[in-house]
Design a protein around this motif. Structure first.
Motif, PDB file in Angstrom:
ATOM      1  N   LYS A 190      34.338  54.005  17.824  1.00 52.13           N
ATOM      2  CA  LYS A 190      33.918  52.754  18.462  1.00 52.13           C
ATOM      3  C   LYS A 190      32.430  52.494  18.212  1.00 52.13           C
ATOM      4  O   LYS A 190      32.016  51.348  18.059  1.00 52.13           O
ATOM      5  N   ALA A 191      31.664  53.577  18.167  1.00 54.62           N
ATOM      6  CA  ALA A 191      30.232  53.415  17.868  1.00 54.62           C
ATOM      7  C   ALA A 191      30.032  52.898  16.450  1.00 54.62           C
ATOM      8  O   ALA A 191      29.194  52.017  16.205  1.00 54.62           O
ATOM      9  N   MET A 192      30.809  53.412  15.504  1.00 55.32           N
ATOM     10  CA  MET A 192      30.687  52.942  14.125  1.00 55.32           C
ATOM     11  C   MET A 192      31.135  51.490  14.008  1.00 55.32           C
ATOM     12  O   MET A 192      30.539  50.702  13.262  1.00 55.32           O
ATOM     13  N   ALA A 193      32.172  51.126  14.741  1.00 54.26           N
ATOM     14  CA  ALA A 193      32.626  49.729  14.721  1.00 54.26           C
ATOM     15  C   ALA A 193      31.552  48.801  15.274  1.00 54.26           C
ATOM     16  O   ALA A 193      31.301  47.718  14.723  1.00 54.26           O
ATOM     17  N   LEU A 228      25.027  45.445  12.209  1.00 57.79           N
ATOM     18  CA  LEU A 228      24.446  45.340  10.872  1.00 57.79           C
ATOM     19  C   LEU A 228      24.843  44.031  10.207  1.00 57.79           C
ATOM     20  O   LEU A 228      24.013  43.366   9.572  1.00 57.79           O
ATOM     21  N   ALA A 229      26.109  43.630  10.359  1.00 56.34           N
ATOM     22  CA  ALA A 229      26.574  42.380   9.751  1.00 56.34           C
ATOM     23  C   ALA A 229      25.812  41.177  10.295  1.00 56.34           C
ATOM     24  O   ALA A 229      25.568  40.191   9.585  1.00 56.34           O
ATOM     25  N   LEU A 260      32.081  48.217   7.228  1.00 50.82           N
ATOM     26  CA  LEU A 260      31.007  47.309   6.833  1.00 50.82           C
ATOM     27  C   LEU A 260      31.451  46.315   5.770  1.00 50.82           C
ATOM     28  O   LEU A 260      31.076  45.143   5.804  1.00 50.82           O
ATOM     29  N   LEU A 261      32.271  46.770   4.825  1.00 53.57           N
ATOM     30  CA  LEU A 261      32.714  45.872   3.768  1.00 53.57           C
ATOM     31  C   LEU A 261      33.734  44.851   4.269  1.00 53.57           C
ATOM     32  O   LEU A 261      33.975  43.841   3.603  1.00 53.57           O
ATOM     33  N   GLU A 262      34.322  45.112   5.419  1.00 55.43           N
ATOM     34  CA  GLU A 262      35.206  44.114   6.032  1.00 55.43           C
ATOM     35  C   GLU A 262      34.407  42.943   6.596  1.00 55.43           C
ATOM     36  O   GLU A 262      34.943  41.850   6.793  1.00 55.43           O
ATOM     37  N   LYS A 263      33.115  43.173   6.847  1.00 54.50           N
ATOM     38  CA  LYS A 263      32.278  42.158   7.486  1.00 54.50           C
ATOM     39  C   LYS A 263      31.158  41.635   6.595  1.00 54.50           C
ATOM     40  O   LYS A 263      30.498  40.648   6.931  1.00 54.50           O
ATOM     41  N   THR A 264      30.904  42.305   5.485  1.00 55.12           N
ATOM     42  CA  THR A 264      29.767  41.944   4.631  1.00 55.12           C
ATOM     43  C   THR A 264      30.193  41.971   3.165  1.00 55.12           C
ATOM     44  O   THR A 264      31.295  42.409   2.827  1.00 55.12           O
ATOM     45  N   ASP A 265      29.287  41.552   2.297  1.00 57.13           N
ATOM     46  CA  ASP A 265      29.590  41.540   0.861  1.00 57.13           C
ATOM     47  C   ASP A 265      28.388  42.053   0.076  1.00 57.13           C
ATOM     48  O   ASP A 265      27.773  41.320  -0.712  1.00 57.13           O
TER      49      ASP A 265
END
Length: 278
Positions: free
Chosen positions: A208-211, A217-218, A247-252
């Protein structure tokens, strides 16, 4: 113009650059009781973590001497860029500056820029690779410094650790007003604020912390398409890969680099720690 990038050993470099002649490491020392080693190419992470786990007190690090930095500046390269640990976390920056002053006194003028990363681990890597990129593009010494300073204003450093004791006992958590109770499995999400460690948020459990870190970050990182995401982990490749996925689910990001921690980063991150920069 020719150039050399000098980094202290808290900087992890991707494998293809570890023996690249454009880079030079200046190692810190590591101490776990009577066990004393240099943080160099001979560092054994599993052995070191076992020593730390068995030692009842706090492991320590020692910064390189000014003389060691001065030796690194004795190169035929015309431009020397020095990337160090945050000056709030280590004396490495001050030693590098002293080494520069000693060099000038003994050998005269030379283009040497000592750059306080205001970060650590893959944060230093960001600046080292950025300096290389700028020099390869043909920017002057002064232009490269300006670009690095502008890059520093935008770069973000975050981390999640299973164990904050080494940072706390070594006085590196002065920017954190209240620590959560570890027995409740509450994981603080930490970040660097101009080189000072602060608590950004928290969550119950590492996943949950990583999520939550991915969400932060996003939101906070500007123009991810032009930036490289870097993740370093201390003996937890699966966590790093999971962090990348979130992170890649939210950023590019244009690129993603995952690295294992070297000695100093391993000491502070402890087994299971994850550091993210962008």
């Amino acid at each position: 113009m020719s150039y050399k990038i000098v980094v202290d050993s808290c900087c992890e470099l991707p494998e293809q650059y570890k023996k690249d002649e454009r880079f030079q490491f200046v190692p810190l020392g590591l101490e776990v009781g009577d066990y004393q080693i240099m943080d160099d190419e001979n560092f054994n992470q599993s052995e070191f973590l076992a020593k730390v786990a068995a030692y009842p007190k706090c492991p320590k690090s020692s910064c390189p001497s000014p003389e060691k930095y001065m030796e690194a500046y004795q190169t035929e390269a015309e431009n020397v860029f020095v990337i160090t640990l945050s000056s709030h976390l280590s004396g490495s920056y001050n030693s590098a500056v002293l080494g520069k002053n000693i060099y000038h006194e003994q050998y005269g003028s030379k283009n040497i820029c000592v750059f306080d990363s205001e970060s650590a681990s893959c944060g230093e890597t960001q600046y080292a690779l950025k300096a290389m990129e700028l020099q390869e593009q043909g920017l002057s010494f002064e232009e490269t410094i300006r670009e690095l300073e502008a890059f520093r204003e935008k770069m973000k450093t975050y981390f999640i650790l299973d164990n904050l004791e080494t940072l706390r006992k070594n006085g590196r958590l002065t920017g954190v007003k209240a620590m959560v109770v570890s027995t409740l499995n509450i994981k603080p999400i930490m970040m660097g604020d101009h080189g000072v460690i602060v608590q950004k948020s928290q969550a119950i459990g590492v996943k949950k912390a990583m999520a939550k870190l991915a969400e932060i970050l996003a939101t906070e990182v500007e123009d991810s398409k032009s930036r490289t995401l870097m993740i370093t982990h201390c003996n937890c490749q699966e966590r790093a890969e999971y962090m990348k996925k979130l992170l890649l689910e939210k950023t590019d990001f244009k690129d993603v680099i995952i690295m294992d921690t070297a000695g100093v980063s391993s000491m502070y991150a402890n087994d299971g720690g994850v550091i993210v920069t962008a």
